[in-house]
Design an enzyme around this catalytic site. Sequence first.
Site, PDB file in Angstrom:
ATOM      1  N   ASP A   1      75.789  22.430   2.059  1.00 59.03           N
ATOM      2  CA  ASP A   1      74.170  21.876   2.107  1.00 59.03           C
ATOM      3  C   ASP A   1      74.124  22.627   0.067  1.00 59.03           C
ATOM      4  O   ASP A   1      72.605  22.235  -0.169  1.00 59.03           O
ATOM      5  CB  ASP A   1      73.300  23.204   2.612  1.00 59.03           C
ATOM      6  CG  ASP A   1      73.584  24.489   2.442  1.00 59.03           C
ATOM      7  OD1 ASP A   1      74.630  24.785   2.292  1.00 59.03           O
ATOM      8  OD2 ASP A   1      72.239  24.790   2.017  1.00 59.03           O
TER       9      ASP A   1
ATOM     10  N   ASP B   1      81.223  29.934   1.373  1.00 58.18           N
ATOM     11  CA  ASP B   1      80.480  30.721   0.920  1.00 58.18           C
ATOM     12  C   ASP B   1      80.746  29.926  -0.889  1.00 58.18           C
ATOM     13  O   ASP B   1      81.567  30.194  -1.084  1.00 58.18           O
ATOM     14  CB  ASP B   1      81.176  32.236   1.070  1.00 58.18           C
ATOM     15  CG  ASP B   1      80.177  32.869  -0.283  1.00 58.18           C
ATOM     16  OD1 ASP B   1      79.507  32.107  -1.826  1.00 58.18           O
ATOM     17  OD2 ASP B   1      80.428  34.204   0.385  1.00 58.18           O
TER      18      ASP B   1
ATOM     19  N   GLU C   1      89.312  32.537  10.346  1.00 57.13           N
ATOM     20  CA  GLU C   1      88.605  32.724   9.427  1.00 57.13           C
ATOM     21  C   GLU C   1      89.032  34.829  10.052  1.00 57.13           C
ATOM     22  O   GLU C   1      89.542  35.463  10.050  1.00 57.13           O
ATOM     23  CB  GLU C   1      87.488  32.505  10.729  1.00 57.13           C
ATOM     24  CG  GLU C   1      85.950  33.661  10.597  1.00 57.13           C
ATOM     25  CD  GLU C   1      85.653  34.045   9.513  1.00 57.13           C
ATOM     26  OE1 GLU C   1      85.573  34.820   8.979  1.00 57.13           O
ATOM     27  OE2 GLU C   1      84.548  32.426   9.683  1.00 57.13           O
TER      28      GLU C   1
ATOM     29  N   THR D   1      77.836  22.266  12.932  1.00 57.13           N
ATOM     30  CA  THR D   1      78.543  23.451  12.790  1.00 57.13           C
ATOM     31  C   THR D   1      77.128  24.544  12.953  1.00 57.13           C
ATOM     32  O   THR D   1      76.072  23.850  12.642  1.00 57.13           O
ATOM     33  CB  THR D   1      78.706  24.256  11.141  1.00 57.13           C
ATOM     34  OG1 THR D   1      77.403  24.612  10.502  1.00 57.13           O
ATOM     35  CG2 THR D   1      79.729  23.445  10.870  1.00 57.13           C
ATOM     36  N   GLU D   2      77.112  25.487  13.308  1.00 55.82           N
ATOM     37  CA  GLU D   2      76.091  26.161  13.507  1.00 55.82           C
ATOM     38  C   GLU D   2      75.394  25.971  12.121  1.00 55.82           C
ATOM     39  O   GLU D   2      73.768  26.095  12.492  1.00 55.82           O
ATOM     40  CB  GLU D   2      75.941  27.575  13.668  1.00 55.82           C
ATOM     41  CG  GLU D   2      76.886  28.024  15.127  1.00 55.82           C
ATOM     42  CD  GLU D   2      77.938  27.957  15.649  1.00 55.82           C
ATOM     43  OE1 GLU D   2      78.990  27.932  15.988  1.00 55.82           O
ATOM     44  OE2 GLU D   2      78.614  27.376  13.727  1.00 55.82           O
TER      45      GLU D   2
ATOM     46  N   LYS E   1      78.219  32.751  -8.957  1.00 57.20           N
ATOM     47  CA  LYS E   1      78.487  33.649  -9.688  1.00 57.20           C
ATOM     48  C   LYS E   1      79.392  33.629 -10.619  1.00 57.20           C
ATOM     49  O   LYS E   1      80.670  33.273 -10.131  1.00 57.20           O
ATOM     50  CB  LYS E   1      78.224  35.145 -10.280  1.00 57.20           C
ATOM     51  CG  LYS E   1      76.766  35.823  -9.396  1.00 57.20           C
ATOM     52  CD  LYS E   1      76.928  37.397  -9.492  1.00 57.20           C
ATOM     53  CE  LYS E   1      75.471  37.532  -8.998  1.00 57.20           C
ATOM     54  NZ  LYS E   1      75.436  39.158  -9.013  1.00 57.20           N
TER      55      LYS E   1
ATOM     56  N   ASP F   1      92.769  36.201   6.194  1.00 52.17           N
ATOM     57  CA  ASP F   1      92.053  35.124   4.830  1.00 52.17           C
ATOM     58  C   ASP F   1      93.159  34.526   4.470  1.00 52.17           C
ATOM     59  O   ASP F   1      93.798  34.165   3.974  1.00 52.17           O
ATOM     60  CB  ASP F   1      92.321  35.961   3.642  1.00 52.17           C
ATOM     61  CG  ASP F   1      91.410  36.113   2.003  1.00 52.17           C
ATOM     62  OD1 ASP F   1      91.360  35.056   1.064  1.00 52.17           O
ATOM     63  OD2 ASP F   1      90.212  36.552   2.590  1.00 52.17           O
TER      64      ASP F   1
END
EC number: 2.1.1.33
Length: 214
Positions: free
Chosen positions: A153, A117, A68, A190-191, A121, A95
């Site tokens: 999702d 993420d 992370e 996950t959260e 775009k 990263d």
Amino acid sequence: MRVRYKPWAKDYLKDHPELVDMDGQHAGKMTEWFDKTQPIHIEIGSGMGQFITTLAAQNPHINYISMEREKSIVYKVLDKVKEMGLTNLKIICNDAIELNEYFKDGEVSRIYLNFSDPWPKNRHAKRRLTYHTFLALYQQILNDEGDLHFKTDNRGLFAYSLESMSQFGMYFTKINLNLHQEDDGSNILTEYEKKFSDKGSRIYRMEAKFHSQK
């Protein structure tokens, strides 16, 4: 997700070099970092760490790496590791583009990508963790039996990832188009997954391999 800056997080993480790598001090020496030599599984983009810490607690025979880049989130993973007394989970604060600096070819048995993420775009496509440059890194560090587990999702990201992986020469061993409806009870939330699921969002999941890891 907007991350609130924690000015103290960097110093807090540096106080725990036995658990957190911030400067590449364990690069190329992942196996030696752990108490036991065991298969290595990675989660890239671990967020607050609920998924990876649960896995580590359930599977003491596997070594886990939480990767992370956000220091203001990593401290939460660290707190969970300390609280749970996990000796088979370490944290890399960096990263994902640096993966091959940390891991030797064929050193990893599994990679998890959970709710990455989507970078919706088109001009940001190269930042998606299923873009071909990242897939090349995964192929390099995974062993011959290694696989990639992906969960999201975001329908658009899922469709993009299926296409990107297929074009790269990967094949799918499992695809779930509505995970929580099809779940056999083995899924670890996950959260963010719980938040999305509570809102009625559909969760997509896949497992994939490379035809030739090398």
